[in-house]
Design an enzyme around this catalytic site. Structure first.
Site, mmCIF file in Angstrom:
data_model
loop_
_atom_site.group_PDB
_atom_site.id
_atom_site.type_symbol
_atom_site.label_atom_id
_atom_site.label_comp_id
_atom_site.label_asym_id
_atom_site.label_seq_id
_atom_site.Cartn_x
_atom_site.Cartn_y
_atom_site.Cartn_z
ATOM 1 N N MET A 1 -90.943 -18.840 23.423
ATOM 2 C CA MET A 1 -90.749 -20.296 23.271
ATOM 3 C C MET A 1 -89.384 -20.717 23.834
ATOM 4 O O MET A 1 -89.301 -21.150 24.947
ATOM 5 C CB MET A 1 -90.855 -20.677 21.800
ATOM 6 C CG MET A 1 -92.282 -20.641 21.300
ATOM 7 S SD MET A 1 -92.788 -22.161 20.520
ATOM 8 C CE MET A 1 -91.890 -22.105 19.003
ATOM 9 N N CYS A 2 -88.332 -20.587 23.058
ATOM 10 C CA CYS A 2 -86.989 -21.094 23.371
ATOM 11 C C CYS A 2 -86.954 -22.619 23.229
ATOM 12 O O CYS A 2 -87.949 -23.291 23.461
ATOM 13 C CB CYS A 2 -86.512 -20.747 24.787
ATOM 14 S SG CYS A 2 -86.323 -18.981 25.061
ATOM 15 N N GLY A 3 -85.798 -23.110 22.848
ATOM 16 C CA GLY A 3 -85.607 -24.553 22.742
ATOM 17 C C GLY A 3 -84.397 -24.946 23.554
ATOM 18 O O GLY A 3 -83.391 -24.237 23.574
#
Lengths: 312, 278
Positions: A1-3
């Site tokens: 994912m990562c944001g």
């Protein structure tokens, strides 16, 4: 994912971007708990340069007794080489045993300074610039913010990242943002996967560019640095990246006075944007944007293949 | 024209859907099975307000259930602040008014409620929606109405990529622009895009119909233009007026996209044969 998240105050206005970015990234913690990083842009002041640098990984400090002596030795070498290059140290802060922040007076060639300092074993410059301060470490936004004293940092714009490691190690080296070595004040955060990483990396290394990690996201920073070195402006380089970088990506890039975003042609990675006369805030999820606004705001999604750039 | 022919021309199908849930609860010859056996009796005139400022998504959803249980048929949900997974799994008649924005997966798996949202919704709004209406006043993120099976899903603003992906029924209406790959692998139902549509519209669609009022960037694999009929125009006029929407050039100027159905026998074709067909 990562944001990923970014914020820019228009008209040269400054704000507590350290606090704002901490709130936004904490709201994105569920997208990536492994590490957190921010690139904060303060007001430049004359010839003053700010260097953020590390001489070890956090995990290295658990590897025995000798490492602590090694770290002291590395710091001594950094100071000696700065002195050798006639870079006057105005001040230095040390938030952790392995990371420092230097304020320097330096009128020489930045590329030469960066390469000479990084020639010391295990030493990595996280950022070097007039306004940019790049901080990254393991843990969530609150942890990193407290460790490095981010709240209260006054500046015009910032980008940040919460990482879920998918293709490289959980360490500071693989955390975002990435500095576009050796270009001052250019940093990148990325959400996605690049499928032509090794091919792109080999081509750029043949041209003399340096990579610090095996993280695919670093390719974007080095790619943009290369394009700008060839004379392209930031927006043109970003447009070109849409067709020359393979894979799925949404990335943010910041320079001394600009913030940009680019999204791949599949639009496979999210981005939500709020834009007003005073401020632009953007993040992987709206919940991050709302963490810094108490009032009702309008938001929208940029489209596939879209590139946008704003000035502070 | 006989009703059966009309419905088939509109892409409707008369066969009974199979599947455990359908067989157990939705036999069309048993009126009482239009609602779930455990559904709450609610009164639309019984209204409640719920301020979600300091609530988690789980707390919000449980509170909505409690309010329905106590007979509230109209609920105003305030300050959801773009939290994920809010107003999901409502298998009940309900008039839900959301004042604010929702995050990912808002209104997913609903069957029966009428929901109006004043703000924006994040990715995958109303995923697997079965029945009812969901109307969003502002914009929506990607995968809007993914795999929906019934009901009306309306976004009056712009929508991201892959709206109606794997759509199996119902009506999806977008008042503004739509992103890439809308209607990807669509199987049934109707999608109406009043603005421009992004690249690969209707890619690999099996069936269903897409209507576009603006420009189409390009069509995906096996998505082909079709002729607008009077029946299409009448349906669009009625459906759009129901939600106070208009297409700038009138429904007569809209483009109709359907499946070319060249992929229908993909199981029986070798790759080389597929290349000949496509």
């Amino acid at each position: 994912m990562c944001g990923i998240a970014g914020i820019i105050h228009r008209g040269g206005k400054t704000s507590d971007i350290g606090g704002e970015m901490t709130k936004m990234l904490q709201a994105l913690k569920h997208r990536g708990p492994d590490s957190t990083g921010v690139a904060l842009y303060g007001k430049p002041s004359g010839n003053r340069m700010v260097m953020r640098i590390k001489v070890a990984e956090a995990a290295d400090l658990k590897s025995g007794f000798k490492i602590h002596d090694d770290v002291v030795d590395r710091w001594a070498k950094v100071d000696a080489r700065l002195n050798e290059l006639k870079a006057e140290i105005i001040s230095s802060d040390q938030p952790t045993e392995y990371a420092k922040r230097y304020e320097l007076n330096y009128g020489g060639d930045l590329s030469n300074l960066a390469k000479y300092i990084e020639d010391i074993d295990q030493v990595e410059i996280l950022s070097l610039g007039r306004g940019l301060e790049l901080i990254k470490d393991l843990g969530d936004a609150t942890t990193v913010s407290q460790q490095y004293g981010l709240k209260g940092f006054q500046g015009t714009h910032a980008i940040g990242h919460t990482r879920m490691a998918t293709e490289s190690d959980v360490d500071i080296r693989s955390a975002h943002p990435y500095w576009a070595f050796p270009f001052r004040d250019v940093s990148v955060v990325h959400n996605g996967q690049l499928t032509n990483y090794w091919g792109g990396r080999r081509g750029l290394e043949r041209k003399g560019h340096k990579f610090h990690s095996n993280c695919d996201s670093e390719l974007i920073a080095v790619y943009l640095a290369d394009r700008m070195e060839e004379g392209e402006d930031l927006e043109d380089a970003m447009h070109r990246s849409i067709s020359e970088l393979d894979g799925v990506f949404t990335y943010l890039v910041a320079t001394e006075n600009m913030l940009g975003m680019a999204k791949d042609t599949m639009a496979a990675k999210p981005m939500v944007l709020h834009e007003s006369d005073d401020i632009i805030a953007l993040a992987s999820e709206e919940v991050a944007i709302r963490s810094i606004f108490s009032n009702e705001i309008d938001t929208f999604d940029p489209y596939e293949g879209e590139v946008r750039v704003w000035r502070s | 024209m006989a009703q059966l022919e009309h419905s088939q021309e509109m892409g409707m199908h008369t066969e009974q859907l199979r599947g455990r849930t359908q067989q157990t609860f939705f036999s069309p010859i048993e009126d009482e099975n239009f609602t779930y056996p455990w559904a709450y009796e609610v009164n639309f005139n019984k209204r409640a307000e719920l301020d979600a400022s300091d609530m988690s998504a789980t707390e919000i959803n449980l509170k909505l259930r409690d309010l329905m249980k106590s007979g509230h048929g109209t609920i105003v949900l305030k300050n959801p602040r773009a939290r994920h997974g809010v107003a999901v799994g409502i298998l009940n008649k309900l008039n839900l008014i959301v004042e604010g924005s929702l995050g990912y997966f808002g209104c997913g798996l609903v069957d029966g409620p009428n929901i109006r949202i004043s703000g924006r919704v994040g990715w995958s709004c109303a995923e697997n929606m079965m029945a009812g209406t969901v109307v969003i006043e502002k914009n929506a993120g990607s995968t809007f109405g993914a795999a929906m099976r019934g009901g009306d899903l309306v976004c009056k603003g712009d929508v991201g990529a892959r709206a109606g992906i794997d759509m199996k029924g119902g009506t999806l209406i977008i008042g503004g622009r739509a992103g890439a790959f809308c209607g990807f692998m669509m199987q049934r139902g109707r999608m109406v895009i009043l603005g421009d549509a992004g690249i690969n519209l209707g890619d690999s669609m099996y069936d269903g119909t897409i209507y576009v009022g603006g420009k189409i960037a390009d069509l995906g694999v096996d998505a082909v233009p079709a002729e607008m009929t009077d029946l299409d125009k009448a349906w669009l006029d009625r459906k759009l007026s129901q939600y106070g929407l208009k297409t700038p050039n009138g429904v007569g100027k809209m483009q109709k996209i359907v499946a070319g159905k060249q992929l229908w026998n993909y199981d029986n074709l070798e790759p080389t044969e597929k290349k000949l067909v496509l």
